[in-house]
Design an enzyme around this catalytic site. Structure first.
Site, PDB file in Angstrom:
ATOM      1  N   ASP A 153       0.923  -1.181  -0.124  1.00  0.00           N
ATOM      2  CA  ASP A 153      -0.057   0.269   0.055  1.00  0.00           C
ATOM      3  C   ASP A 153       0.960   1.213   0.090  1.00  0.00           C
ATOM      4  OD1 ASP A 153      -2.076   1.822   0.835  1.00  0.00           O
ATOM      5  OD2 ASP A 153      -3.220   0.116   0.823  1.00  0.00           O
ATOM      6  N   HIS A 189       2.117   2.049  -3.206  1.00  0.00           N
ATOM      7  CA  HIS A 189       1.021   3.080  -3.655  1.00  0.00           C
ATOM      8  C   HIS A 189       1.605   4.485  -3.506  1.00  0.00           C
ATOM      9  CE1 HIS A 189      -2.409   0.124  -3.330  1.00  0.00           C
ATOM     10  NE2 HIS A 189      -1.387  -0.347  -4.192  1.00  0.00           N
TER      11      HIS A 189
END
Ligand SMILES: *[C@@H]1O[C@H](CO)[C@@H](O)[C@H](O)[C@H]1NC(C)=O
Ligand SMILES: *[C@@H]1O[C@H](CO)[C@@H](O)[C@H](O)[C@H]1NC(C)=O
Ligand SMILES: *[C@@H]1O[C@H](CO)[C@@H](O)[C@H](O)[C@H]1NC(C)=O
Ligand SMILES: *[C@@H]1O[C@H](CO)[C@@H](O)[C@H](O)[C@H]1NC(C)=O
Length: 375
Positions: A200, A223
């Site tokens: 993430d 991310h």
């Protein structure tokens, strides 16, 4: 007479140096044996002694591998400063645990954690594992490594004056929803010289974060570096004064991102500088997304109440993996104010790159590629 004097001197010497160092391997209790020996009790024991010390005290985890279960190491401490020096590896339980965090330091003022490998022994079925710093202040994390887990991170929550240097976090790409370092409800958090690979966000900056400084980071896979997500609650603390600079993104979904949910909220994002980044094959190198809804179902589909203002993206170069290299999608009810692009040079392997703007006010300086759509 003489013997007694010597003993007193000896005792004094010990109490001012050696007695304030507590190794988990020489606590009073029985030393656990075997490959799966559980050291949680010894860690708590050493912590309790250090915490209760009148002087600055040190907890030592020597070289070796130590299995530790979920544990909360809690203050306030009598000692004004506690060092936790880790030479070895601390490994987590290998079975599912419903605890949200693995090792938590809570209500401590004056804490330095140095070195050490935290091994999450990752499997996706586990709950999120974290090394959490909660309600603490004046905290240093020096060269801490988190390895080998799919849901594993450092959480900094409700804390003040936290400095993270030389952190290494590695989890496989595609591991679900665990940010490398997550900061929330905290003031004065600095992250320097760290290398983060996760499923993430490499670093996420949640509600109530103020005066955050992030510098010299390598991020990927993952991310990106994100402010948010914000606006999931109607009443929420804002984010103010965030700087992220000298970042190398490699193969990430996003570079610099601000993300908010598309529904009413009184939160805000204010005074942000994203500067000097290299994007290597990044899907969304620069993105403001005020209709954030990662799973794309039951999306609120309203307009975000989060007011974003005073955001600068500066000296960003490299390659976009998609056509839209810069996306500034702001709220229709609270358009972004004062968003500035300066010296942006992004290329795209295929079509593009392009920039897209919605509900955003601001401007640009210097060379901007793709062509700027800011009014
Ligand atoms: C930490 O301190 C807060 C108050 O600041 C208190 O409510 C909480 O119970 C403390 N936590 C522990 C585990 O003692
Ligand atoms: C912003 O935060 C930095 C630390 O990250 C601090 O040095 C600076 O003074 C803050 N600026 C303002 C205007 O508060
Ligand atoms: C969101 O609402 C608009 C207008 O109310 C509608 O046209 C659109 O299809 C909706 N989108 C979703 C994902 O529900
Ligand atoms: C970022 O800073 C580094 C070191 O100061 C420099 O070498 C690099 O050229 C800068 N990159 C950009 C895109 O400005």
């Amino acid at each position: 007479m003489i013997t007694s004097l010597i003993l007193t001197a000896g005792f004094f010497h010990l109490s001012s140096s050696e007695l304030t160092t507590y190794s988990i391997t020489d606590s009073g209790g029985a030393v656990p044996e075997g490959g799966s020996a559980d050291w949680t009790g010894q860690l708590v024991d050493a912590w309790t002694k250090a915490c209760g010390s009148n002087a600055p005290a040190t907890v030592v985890v020597p070289a070796g591998t130590f299995f530790v279960r979920h544990v909360v190491l809690v203050g306030p401490c009598r000692s004004s400063h506690i060092s936790v020096n880790i030479a070895g590896t601390i490994v987590s339980p290998a079975t599912y645990t419903s605890e949200e965090h693995w090792i938590v330091f809570m209500n401590v003022s004056g804490l330095t954690i140095s070195g050490g490998v935290f091994d999450g022994r990752g499997q996706a079925i586990w709950n999120c594992k974290s090394l959490a710093i909660m309600n603490s202040n004046n905290v240093r994390l020096n060269s801490v490594s988190l390895v080998n887990s799919e849901m594993f991170h450092i959480l900094i929550y409700g804390s003040m004056d936290v400095l993270v240097t030389g952190a290494r976090i590695s989890a496989p790409d595609g591991s679900p929803n665990t940010d490398g370092i997550h900061i929330q409800e905290s003031n004065g958090v600095t992250v320097l010289g760290s290398n983060i690979a996760t499923g993430d966000d490499c670093i996420s900056i949640g509600p109530g974060s103020t005066n955050v400084w992030i510098e010299s980071i390598k991020c990927g896979p993952g991310h990106g570096i994100s402010i948010g997500s914000l606006g999931s609650e109607k009443v929420q603390n804002g984010v103010r004064n965030v700087t992220a600079k000298h970042v190398e993104f490699v193969g990430t979904d996003n570079g610099f991102r601000i993300k908010t949910w598309a529904k009413p909220s009184d939160g805000f994002v204010d005074h942000v500088l994203f500067q000097n980044a290299t994007m290597n094959n990044v899907k969304n190198p620069i993105i403001i997304d005020q209709r954030y809804c990662p799973r794309k179902n039951n999306c609120p589909n309203q307009s975000s109440g989060i007011q974003i203002s005073d955001v600068v993206f500066r000296d960003v170069e490299g390659t976009s993996a998609t056509e839209v290299a810069v996306e500034l999608y702001c709220s229709s009810s609270k358009p972004c104010r004062d968003v500035w692009l300066m010296n942006i040079n992004l290329r795209s392997a295929g079509v593009g790159p392009t920039m897209s703007c919605s509900n955003v006010n601001g401007g640009s300086h210097g060379v901007i590629s793709p062509p700027c759509c800011l009014a």
